[in-house]
Design a protein around this motif. Sequence first.
Motif, PDB file in Angstrom:
ATOM      1  N   SER A   7       3.351 -18.837 -10.214  1.00  0.00           N
ATOM      2  CA  SER A   7       4.285 -19.213  -9.040  1.00  0.00           C
ATOM      3  C   SER A   7       5.684 -19.690  -9.563  1.00  0.00           C
ATOM      4  O   SER A   7       5.733 -20.365 -10.211  1.00  0.00           O
ATOM      5  N   HIS A  32       3.899 -14.794  -8.133  1.00  0.00           N
ATOM      6  CA  HIS A  32       3.842 -15.196  -6.792  1.00  0.00           C
ATOM      7  C   HIS A  32       5.120 -15.949  -6.542  1.00  0.00           C
ATOM      8  O   HIS A  32       5.625 -16.641  -7.183  1.00  0.00           O
ATOM      9  N   ASP A  34       7.264 -18.117  -3.723  1.00  0.00           N
ATOM     10  CA  ASP A  34       7.068 -19.007  -2.776  1.00  0.00           C
ATOM     11  C   ASP A  34       8.318 -19.034  -1.971  1.00  0.00           C
ATOM     12  O   ASP A  34       9.332 -19.641  -2.232  1.00  0.00           O
ATOM     13  N   HIS A  65       4.985 -15.236  -0.831  1.00  0.00           N
ATOM     14  CA  HIS A  65       4.185 -16.145   0.210  1.00  0.00           C
ATOM     15  C   HIS A  65       4.898 -16.782   1.151  1.00  0.00           C
ATOM     16  O   HIS A  65       5.789 -17.820   0.820  1.00  0.00           O
ATOM     17  N   LEU A 135      -5.596 -15.875   1.535  1.00  0.00           N
ATOM     18  CA  LEU A 135      -5.017 -16.825   0.579  1.00  0.00           C
ATOM     19  C   LEU A 135      -5.569 -18.037   1.208  1.00  0.00           C
ATOM     20  O   LEU A 135      -5.269 -18.377   2.324  1.00  0.00           O
ATOM     21  N   GLU A 173      -7.409 -15.344  -2.885  1.00  0.00           N
ATOM     22  CA  GLU A 173      -6.357 -15.951  -3.850  1.00  0.00           C
ATOM     23  C   GLU A 173      -6.520 -17.318  -3.346  1.00  0.00           C
ATOM     24  O   GLU A 173      -6.492 -17.792  -2.248  1.00  0.00           O
ATOM     25  N   ASP A 175      -4.406 -21.038  -4.253  1.00  0.00           N
ATOM     26  CA  ASP A 175      -3.039 -21.629  -4.459  1.00  0.00           C
ATOM     27  C   ASP A 175      -2.797 -22.939  -4.360  1.00  0.00           C
ATOM     28  O   ASP A 175      -2.967 -23.581  -3.070  1.00  0.00           O
ATOM     29  N   ALA A 195      -3.198 -18.356  -8.167  1.00  0.00           N
ATOM     30  CA  ALA A 195      -1.873 -18.676  -8.061  1.00  0.00           C
ATOM     31  C   ALA A 195      -1.570 -19.984  -8.677  1.00  0.00           C
ATOM     32  O   ALA A 195      -2.140 -20.981  -8.604  1.00  0.00           O
TER      33      ALA A 195
END
Length: 223
Positions: A7, A32, A34, A65, A135, A173, A175, A195
């Motif tokens: 991330s 990833h 954010d 995301h 997720l 996933e 995270d 993640a």
Amino acid sequence: MPKIAPSILAADFSKLGEDVRRVSEAGADYIHIDVMDGVFVPNITIGPPVVKRLRDLSDLPFIAHLMITHPERHLAAFAEGGSDVIEVHVEAEQEDVRQTLRAVRGLGCKAALAVNPPTPVEAAFEYFDEIDLLLIMSVNPGFGGQSFMPEVLPKIPAARAELIRRGLEVPIEVDGGINAETGALAAGAGANILAAGTYVFKSQDMAAAIGALRSLSGPSSKD
Ligand code: DX5
Ligand code: ZN
């Protein structure tokens, strides 16, 4: 072996491009990204123009995301910016979750649904036919560097059982707060993609950190 999605929230934003290039060369499987709007979550991060600028710096698939309200308004911009997977939250205010997921696929991207820690994973079940990835958040979204919440772990086998029941091969996933220890718990519970922000970007050796996460035993990855 889980796939690893660093991330970039934990990257150095003053040299974001360089960090994306470095983490890609260090063996990541995805990037990833954010995206926070200051409404759905208290923090504000980056938007489509930044994604677009990063696109040329890595060949890896980008996971956007979206921790934003009304994600349907911004899907086209994230798709045009080069996102391969677009994740929207089941909790986010939006016209219709199913329509949002269909719109993501209609833009040629993989559609993913995200579930926050307080939300039962069962809330996502009715959308499983519309998703390419699930997720499961292991922190309350908004900030990097938080502690992993082990109480979300049972959601992973629960979701997997429902996916199998429906005959679907959808990767899961996880995270938030992932490191070698918590990553082992998530992978052991059946996560296919981890993640990880802080653990990867704040390590002295990103390749070793990614390698350590990838070596955790879990199910064979499906993407
Ligand atoms: C939380 C984000 C996560 C998080 C990951 O809102 O969605 O991706 O930043 O960072 P770490 O690994 O530091 O928890
Ligand atoms: Zn995230």
